[in-house]
Design an enzyme around this catalytic site. Structure first.
Site, PDB file in Angstrom:
ATOM      1  N   HIS A 275     -10.084  -5.346  -2.755  1.00  8.32           N
ATOM      2  CA  HIS A 275      -8.739  -5.551  -2.216  1.00  8.32           C
ATOM      3  C   HIS A 275      -8.819  -5.860  -0.724  1.00  8.32           C
ATOM      4  O   HIS A 275      -9.623  -5.279  -0.001  1.00  8.32           O
ATOM      5  CB  HIS A 275      -7.840  -4.334  -2.452  1.00  8.32           C
ATOM      6  CG  HIS A 275      -8.436  -3.043  -1.995  1.00  8.32           C
ATOM      7  ND1 HIS A 275      -9.379  -2.354  -2.724  1.00  8.32           N
ATOM      8  CD2 HIS A 275      -8.226  -2.307  -0.873  1.00  8.32           C
ATOM      9  CE1 HIS A 275      -9.725  -1.261  -2.081  1.00  8.32           C
ATOM     10  NE2 HIS A 275      -9.047  -1.206  -0.939  1.00  8.32           N
TER      11      HIS A 275
ATOM     12  N   ASN B 186     -12.679  -2.885   2.854  1.00  4.80           N
ATOM     13  CA  ASN B 186     -13.733  -1.886   2.783  1.00  4.80           C
ATOM     14  C   ASN B 186     -14.549  -2.177   1.532  1.00  4.80           C
ATOM     15  O   ASN B 186     -14.008  -2.188   0.429  1.00  4.80           O
ATOM     16  CB  ASN B 186     -13.118  -0.475   2.717  1.00  4.80           C
ATOM     17  CG  ASN B 186     -12.225  -0.198   3.913  1.00  4.80           C
ATOM     18  OD1 ASN B 186     -12.514  -0.662   5.026  1.00  4.80           O
ATOM     19  ND2 ASN B 186     -11.139   0.520   3.711  1.00  4.80           N
TER      20      ASN B 186
ATOM     21  N   HIS C 182      -6.777  -5.603   2.749  1.00  9.69           N
ATOM     22  CA  HIS C 182      -5.636  -4.990   3.432  1.00  9.69           C
ATOM     23  C   HIS C 182      -5.043  -6.027   4.394  1.00  9.69           C
ATOM     24  O   HIS C 182      -5.780  -6.614   5.199  1.00  9.69           O
ATOM     25  CB  HIS C 182      -6.083  -3.801   4.285  1.00  9.69           C
ATOM     26  CG  HIS C 182      -6.631  -2.639   3.505  1.00  9.69           C
ATOM     27  ND1 HIS C 182      -5.904  -1.503   3.273  1.00  9.69           N
ATOM     28  CD2 HIS C 182      -7.831  -2.421   2.917  1.00  9.69           C
ATOM     29  CE1 HIS C 182      -6.635  -0.634   2.583  1.00  9.69           C
ATOM     30  NE2 HIS C 182      -7.826  -1.170   2.365  1.00  9.69           N
TER      31      HIS C 182
ATOM     32  N   ASP D 271       0.858  -1.190   0.000  1.00 11.00           N
ATOM     33  CA  ASP D 271       0.000   0.000   0.000  1.00 11.00           C
ATOM     34  C   ASP D 271       0.894   1.240   0.000  1.00 11.00           C
ATOM     35  O   ASP D 271       1.878   1.315   0.740  1.00 11.00           O
ATOM     36  CB  ASP D 271      -0.905  -0.009   1.234  1.00 11.00           C
ATOM     37  CG  ASP D 271      -2.035   1.000   1.138  1.00 11.00           C
ATOM     38  OD1 ASP D 271      -3.195   0.582   1.170  1.00 11.00           O
ATOM     39  OD2 ASP D 271      -1.751   2.214   1.049  1.00 11.00           O
ATOM     40  N   ILE D 272       0.520   2.221  -0.824  1.00  4.93           N
ATOM     41  CA  ILE D 272       1.355   3.423  -0.977  1.00  4.93           C
ATOM     42  C   ILE D 272       1.339   4.303   0.279  1.00  4.93           C
ATOM     43  O   ILE D 272       2.262   5.097   0.495  1.00  4.93           O
ATOM     44  CB  ILE D 272       0.886   4.212  -2.222  1.00  4.93           C
ATOM     45  CG1 ILE D 272       1.992   5.101  -2.758  1.00  4.93           C
ATOM     46  CG2 ILE D 272      -0.395   4.994  -1.945  1.00  4.93           C
ATOM     47  CD1 ILE D 272       1.708   5.639  -4.160  1.00  4.93           C
TER      48      ILE D 272
ATOM     49  N   GLN E  63     -14.712   2.453   1.302  1.00  7.15           N
ATOM     50  CA  GLN E  63     -13.968   2.038   0.099  1.00  7.15           C
ATOM     51  C   GLN E  63     -13.699   3.261  -0.770  1.00  7.15           C
ATOM     52  O   GLN E  63     -14.601   4.054  -1.066  1.00  7.15           O
ATOM     53  CB  GLN E  63     -14.768   0.991  -0.694  1.00  7.15           C
ATOM     54  CG  GLN E  63     -13.960   0.391  -1.845  1.00  7.15           C
ATOM     55  CD  GLN E  63     -14.675  -0.778  -2.520  1.00  7.15           C
ATOM     56  OE1 GLN E  63     -15.827  -1.087  -2.208  1.00  7.15           O
ATOM     57  NE2 GLN E  63     -13.990  -1.425  -3.459  1.00  7.15           N
TER      58      GLN E  63
HETATM   59  P1  5GP Z   1      -9.795   1.571   0.473  1.00  8.93           P
HETATM   60  O1  5GP Z   1     -10.430   1.627  -0.902  1.00  8.93           O
HETATM   61  O2  5GP Z   1      -9.849   0.218   1.090  1.00  8.93           O
HETATM   62  O3  5GP Z   1     -10.300   2.633   1.383  1.00  8.93           O
HETATM   63  O4  5GP Z   1      -8.262   1.929   0.347  1.00  8.93           O
HETATM   64  C1  5GP Z   1      -7.531   1.954  -0.827  1.00  8.93           C
HETATM   65  C2  5GP Z   1      -6.075   1.806  -0.465  1.00  8.93           C
HETATM   66  O5  5GP Z   1      -5.330   1.846  -1.668  1.00  8.93           O
HETATM   67  C3  5GP Z   1      -5.523   2.912   0.439  1.00  8.93           C
HETATM   68  O6  5GP Z   1      -4.958   2.314   1.603  1.00  8.93           O
HETATM   69  C4  5GP Z   1      -4.482   3.614  -0.423  1.00  8.93           C
HETATM   70  O7  5GP Z   1      -3.363   4.038   0.306  1.00  8.93           O
HETATM   71  C5  5GP Z   1      -4.137   2.556  -1.459  1.00  8.93           C
HETATM   72  N1  5GP Z   1      -3.775   3.105  -2.764  1.00  8.93           N
HETATM   73  C6  5GP Z   1      -4.497   4.002  -3.478  1.00  8.93           C
HETATM   74  N2  5GP Z   1      -3.891   4.271  -4.645  1.00  8.93           N
HETATM   75  C7  5GP Z   1      -2.753   3.511  -4.666  1.00  8.93           C
HETATM   76  C8  5GP Z   1      -1.697   3.354  -5.626  1.00  8.93           C
HETATM   77  O8  5GP Z   1      -1.656   3.975  -6.696  1.00  8.93           O
HETATM   78  N3  5GP Z   1      -0.705   2.474  -5.322  1.00  8.93           N
HETATM   79  C9  5GP Z   1      -0.699   1.781  -4.144  1.00  8.93           C
HETATM   80  N4  5GP Z   1       0.322   0.945  -3.932  1.00  8.93           N
HETATM   81  N5  5GP Z   1      -1.682   1.903  -3.211  1.00  8.93           N
HETATM   82  C10 5GP Z   1      -2.688   2.766  -3.473  1.00  8.93           C
END
Ligand code: 5GP
Ligand code: ZN
Length: 140
Positions: free
Chosen positions: A99, A86, A101, A30-31, A93
Site C-alpha cells: 500500500h 513501508n 500512503h 486510512d483508519i 510495515q
Molecule cells: P503500514 O503497514 O504501512 O505500517 O501501515 C498500515 C496502515 O494501515 C496504518 O496506517 C493503519 O492505520 C492502516 N490500517 C490498518 N488497518 C486498517 C483498516 O482496517 N482500515 C483502514 N482504513 N486502515 C487500516
C-alpha cells in the site's frame, strides 16, 4: 475468507471509506490518519510489498496516488503531499499487503521527516559502485 484485512476491504468483506478505484487498484481513507484525508492506495489482488508488484500494477497505483494527491490539494488545501510506503518489517510495515500512503501536509502540522546521517569517508562511492553493478545486472 481471507485473513488479510486489505484483501477483505478490496473484496467488500470489510468496510472502508473508499475514494476511487480502477479495475485493479483501490484508494480508501486510512483508519488512523496522520492528517485528515490520509489515504491508502492498494492493489486489489494480494501482493505483499512493492518488491512483489508487477510493473504495470505499480504504475496504476502511482496514477491513482497522484489523482488522490490532486484531490487532497484542491479539497483539503494540502500545502504538500508525502508519499510513503513501508516495505518489510524493518521498514515499519504492519499490514503485509502492499500500500502507498498519500499524506496531506501542512506547514503547521509539526511532523518530522527521517533523521539523516553522513557517510564515512569513501563509503558513498563504494555503496554507489555496488548498487550500480546490481542495477546494471538487472538491465536497469
Ligand atoms: P503500514 O503497514 O504501512 O505500517 O501501515 C498500515 C496502515 O494501515 C496504518 O496506517 C493503519 O492505520 C492502516 N490500517 C490498518 N488497518 C486498517 C483498516 O482496517 N482500515 C483502514 N482504513 N486502515 C487500516
Ligand atoms: Zn491482501
Amino acid at each position: 475468507m481471507s485473513t488479510c484485512i486489505f484483501c477483505r476491504i478490496a473484496s467488500g468483506q470489510a468496510p472502508a471509506v473508499s475514494l476511487a478505484e480502477t479495475p485493479r487498484v483501490l484508494a480508501f481513507l486510512d483508519i488512523a490518519p496522520v492528517n485528515y484525508g490520509h489515504t491508502l492506495v492498494i492493489p486489489k489482488e494480494h501482493h505483499e510489498s512493492f518488491l512483489d508488484l508487477p510493473d504495470d500494477l505499480w504504475l496504476e497505483m502511482g496514477q491513482v496516488a497522484r489523482r488522490v494527491a490532486q484531490a487532497l490539494r484542491t479539497t483539503l488545501f494540502a500545502r504538500g503531499i508525502n508519499l510513503g510506503m513501508n516495505n518489510g518489517d524493518a521498514a515499519g510495515q504492519v499490514v503485509f499487503h502492499a500500500h502507498i500512503h498519500v499524506i496531506p501536509r501542512y506547514l503547521s502540522d509539526g511532523l518530522m521527516l527521517f533523521p539523516q546521517h553522513n557517510y564515512l569517508a569513501g563509503d558513498m562511492e563504494k555503496v554507489g559502485e555496488q548498487l550500480r553493478r546490481a542495477l546494471a545486472g538487472q538491465g536497469a
